[in-house]
Design an enzyme around this catalytic site. Sequence first.
Site, PDB file in Angstrom:
ATOM      1  N   HIS A  18     -12.137 -20.186  46.383  1.00 15.83           N
ATOM      2  CA  HIS A  18     -11.270 -21.181  45.725  1.00 15.83           C
ATOM      3  C   HIS A  18      -9.829 -20.811  46.024  1.00 15.83           C
ATOM      4  O   HIS A  18      -9.292 -19.850  45.464  1.00 15.83           O
ATOM      5  CB  HIS A  18     -11.508 -21.191  44.205  1.00 15.83           C
ATOM      6  CG  HIS A  18     -10.691 -22.218  43.481  1.00 15.83           C
ATOM      7  ND1 HIS A  18     -11.246 -23.115  42.613  1.00 15.83           N
ATOM      8  CD2 HIS A  18      -9.370 -22.487  43.496  1.00 15.83           C
ATOM      9  CE1 HIS A  18     -10.306 -23.900  42.121  1.00 15.83           C
ATOM     10  NE2 HIS A  18      -9.141 -23.529  42.647  1.00 15.83           N
TER      11      HIS A  18
ATOM     12  N   HIS B 185      -5.718 -22.333  47.152  1.00 13.93           N
ATOM     13  CA  HIS B 185      -4.729 -23.387  47.419  1.00 13.93           C
ATOM     14  C   HIS B 185      -3.829 -22.933  48.566  1.00 13.93           C
ATOM     15  O   HIS B 185      -3.104 -21.949  48.419  1.00 13.93           O
ATOM     16  CB  HIS B 185      -3.882 -23.661  46.174  1.00 13.93           C
ATOM     17  CG  HIS B 185      -4.699 -24.185  45.041  1.00 13.93           C
ATOM     18  ND1 HIS B 185      -4.939 -25.529  44.859  1.00 13.93           N
ATOM     19  CD2 HIS B 185      -5.380 -23.546  44.055  1.00 13.93           C
ATOM     20  CE1 HIS B 185      -5.718 -25.696  43.799  1.00 13.93           C
ATOM     21  NE2 HIS B 185      -6.002 -24.510  43.291  1.00 13.93           N
TER      22      HIS B 185
ATOM     23  N   LYS C 152     -14.568 -31.671  45.264  1.00 10.88           N
ATOM     24  CA  LYS C 152     -13.910 -31.124  44.074  1.00 10.88           C
ATOM     25  C   LYS C 152     -13.696 -32.215  43.027  1.00 10.88           C
ATOM     26  O   LYS C 152     -13.103 -33.258  43.325  1.00 10.88           O
ATOM     27  CB  LYS C 152     -12.556 -30.506  44.477  1.00 10.88           C
ATOM     28  CG  LYS C 152     -11.733 -29.952  43.330  1.00 10.88           C
ATOM     29  CD  LYS C 152     -12.341 -28.686  42.747  1.00 10.88           C
ATOM     30  CE  LYS C 152     -11.623 -28.251  41.474  1.00 10.88           C
ATOM     31  NZ  LYS C 152     -10.627 -27.225  41.672  1.00 10.88           N
TER      32      LYS C 152
ATOM     33  N   HIS D 217     -13.176 -28.567  38.246  1.00 11.65           N
ATOM     34  CA  HIS D 217     -12.130 -28.046  37.362  1.00 11.65           C
ATOM     35  C   HIS D 217     -12.634 -28.363  35.959  1.00 11.65           C
ATOM     36  O   HIS D 217     -12.555 -29.508  35.512  1.00 11.65           O
ATOM     37  CB  HIS D 217     -10.765 -28.694  37.629  1.00 11.65           C
ATOM     38  CG  HIS D 217      -9.711 -28.100  36.752  1.00 11.65           C
ATOM     39  ND1 HIS D 217      -8.750 -27.226  37.205  1.00 11.65           N
ATOM     40  CD2 HIS D 217      -9.510 -28.204  35.412  1.00 11.65           C
ATOM     41  CE1 HIS D 217      -7.999 -26.821  36.191  1.00 11.65           C
ATOM     42  NE2 HIS D 217      -8.431 -27.409  35.088  1.00 11.65           N
TER      43      HIS D 217
ATOM     44  N   HIS E  37     -13.083 -21.068  38.501  1.00  9.69           N
ATOM     45  CA  HIS E  37     -12.152 -20.275  37.675  1.00  9.69           C
ATOM     46  C   HIS E  37     -12.519 -20.276  36.177  1.00  9.69           C
ATOM     47  O   HIS E  37     -11.745 -20.717  35.339  1.00  9.69           O
ATOM     48  CB  HIS E  37     -10.698 -20.708  37.867  1.00  9.69           C
ATOM     49  CG  HIS E  37     -10.442 -22.195  37.906  1.00  9.69           C
ATOM     50  ND1 HIS E  37     -10.894 -23.073  36.954  1.00  9.69           N
ATOM     51  CD2 HIS E  37      -9.761 -22.946  38.805  1.00  9.69           C
ATOM     52  CE1 HIS E  37     -10.505 -24.287  37.269  1.00  9.69           C
ATOM     53  NE2 HIS E  37      -9.820 -24.247  38.383  1.00  9.69           N
TER      54      HIS E  37
ATOM     55  N   LEU F 221      -3.875 -22.654  35.057  1.00  7.86           N
ATOM     56  CA  LEU F 221      -4.893 -23.467  34.388  1.00  7.86           C
ATOM     57  C   LEU F 221      -6.259 -23.226  35.023  1.00  7.86           C
ATOM     58  O   LEU F 221      -6.334 -23.190  36.257  1.00  7.86           O
ATOM     59  CB  LEU F 221      -4.544 -24.957  34.470  1.00  7.86           C
ATOM     60  CG  LEU F 221      -3.383 -25.377  33.571  1.00  7.86           C
ATOM     61  CD1 LEU F 221      -2.946 -26.810  33.885  1.00  7.86           C
ATOM     62  CD2 LEU F 221      -3.772 -25.258  32.095  1.00  7.86           C
TER      63      LEU F 221
ATOM     64  N   ASP G  42      -8.210 -18.736  43.226  1.00  7.03           N
ATOM     65  CA  ASP G  42      -7.323 -19.791  42.732  1.00  7.03           C
ATOM     66  C   ASP G  42      -5.862 -19.407  42.970  1.00  7.03           C
ATOM     67  O   ASP G  42      -4.981 -19.797  42.192  1.00  7.03           O
ATOM     68  CB  ASP G  42      -7.573 -20.099  41.251  1.00  7.03           C
ATOM     69  CG  ASP G  42      -6.992 -21.446  40.831  1.00  7.03           C
ATOM     70  OD1 ASP G  42      -6.660 -22.251  41.717  1.00  7.03           O
ATOM     71  OD2 ASP G  42      -6.862 -21.679  39.616  1.00  7.03           O
TER      72      ASP G  42
ATOM     73  N   ALA H 258       1.581 -24.661  36.842  1.00  6.89           N
ATOM     74  CA  ALA H 258       0.483 -23.714  36.618  1.00  6.89           C
ATOM     75  C   ALA H 258       0.079 -23.073  37.930  1.00  6.89           C
ATOM     76  O   ALA H 258      -0.098 -23.773  38.931  1.00  6.89           O
ATOM     77  CB  ALA H 258      -0.704 -24.455  36.015  1.00  6.89           C
TER      78      ALA H 258
HETATM   79  O1  DOR Z   1      -3.234 -22.752  37.850  1.00  7.88           O
HETATM   80  C1  DOR Z   1      -3.637 -23.662  38.563  1.00  7.88           C
HETATM   81  N1  DOR Z   1      -2.956 -24.043  39.657  1.00  7.88           N
HETATM   82  N2  DOR Z   1      -4.752 -24.283  38.220  1.00  7.88           N
HETATM   83  C2  DOR Z   1      -5.172 -25.372  38.872  1.00  7.88           C
HETATM   84  O2  DOR Z   1      -6.165 -25.921  38.489  1.00  7.88           O
HETATM   85  C3  DOR Z   1      -4.387 -25.947  39.999  1.00  7.88           C
HETATM   86  C4  DOR Z   1      -3.538 -24.927  40.612  1.00  7.88           C
HETATM   87  C5  DOR Z   1      -2.475 -25.561  41.500  1.00  7.88           C
HETATM   88  O3  DOR Z   1      -2.832 -26.377  42.360  1.00  7.88           O
HETATM   89  O4  DOR Z   1      -1.317 -25.223  41.338  1.00  7.88           O
HETATM   90 ZN    ZN Z   2      -7.352 -24.185  41.770  1.00 11.62          ZN
END
Ligand code: DOR
Ligand code: ZN
Length: 349
Positions: free
Chosen positions: A13, A15, A99, A136, A174, A219, A247, A263
């Site tokens: 997971h 980004h 997702k 999520h 997560h 989050l 994450d 977040a």
């Molecule tokens: O903390 C987070 N950041 N939780 C998420 O679900 C998305 C992620 C983000 O894309 O920044």
């Molecule tokens: Zn995420």
Amino acid sequence: MQTITLPRPDDWHLHLRDGAMLRAVLPESARHFARAIVMPNLVPPVVTLDDAKAYRDRILAALPDGMAFEPLMTLYLTETTDPADVAAAAASGLIKAVKLYPAGATTNSQSGVRDLTRVMPVLETMARIGLPLCTHGEVTDPAIDIFDREAAFIDTVLVPLRHRLPELRVVMEHITTEEAAAYVAEGGDTLAATITTHHLILNRNHILAGGIRPHYYCLPVAKREKHRLALRRAATSGSPSYFLGTDSAPHVDALKEHACGCAGCFTATNTMPLLAHVFEEEAALDRLEGFASRHGPAFYGLPVNAGTLRLEKRADPCIWPDKIHSDAGPVTVFNPGFPVHWHVATEQI
Ligand code: DOR
Ligand code: ZN
């Protein structure tokens, strides 16, 4: 000196963003991880197979020479997603998961799902072809307290969904609560969970006591200490139902240190040393390999990586940069708040 050698780990997971941020953060993941499940919450989101192909090409173009990294692509589920496109995407081999973002749950989730009944044809197709759904897992009802949103998601969304479609393969992403860890423990082989590095380290006091620490805000938000301890038990249990999904979610400092901060914790740089530290604290170093290198591929039906990663415990603590530079602005690297002595020593691809 203590050392451990693992098959090269994967991040289930992640980004990676796009453009300048992608160029800055991709080497941080590719240095230690062979593959990652890449989140599709770009603006606009990665919805179709063609979107995912184009994004994958941009990721590979941003990979520095000499680094090996395989992005495992996902599609962002919307209420207008076409089941036939999802089936074609899975058949092409390019897409490894879809997702589910409940609309409004988190960063760039506004194109997500408001009414699950509208995506049932897609979910039925996924159940039939064995394509995993990554969730999520938080409800968005403003009446539900933010610390209860994951537990409410299990009761009101996941239980009925998995009752209706028992063949659907689901990854609860997560997880942050003992309720989620317990639900996954009973879920059999169609249910798994990813656990982040930071949720093994933080509880909600770290975010809020003695001053607000925006770089610890993510989050789902970190919960009470008893939940952190439950996540540690799950991650170090040896159960194949739990595996690493960092994450790692970069945002520039200007948007983290803000009146309405974004977040996300950026942990790509130091996740493997931090995990070795945590697993050693739990007297479970021998189980790190399952969590970081074996359970994820097993769930996704992929081979374990052939290369290796060696970690060494040294007297001197790790020194990481406070920030990594991107042309979009600086990104703060997750600071665990304690010294870590496990260093990534060598990597063989
Ligand atoms: O903390 C987070 N950041 N939780 C998420 O679900 C998305 C992620 C983000 O894309 O920044
Ligand atoms: Zn995420």
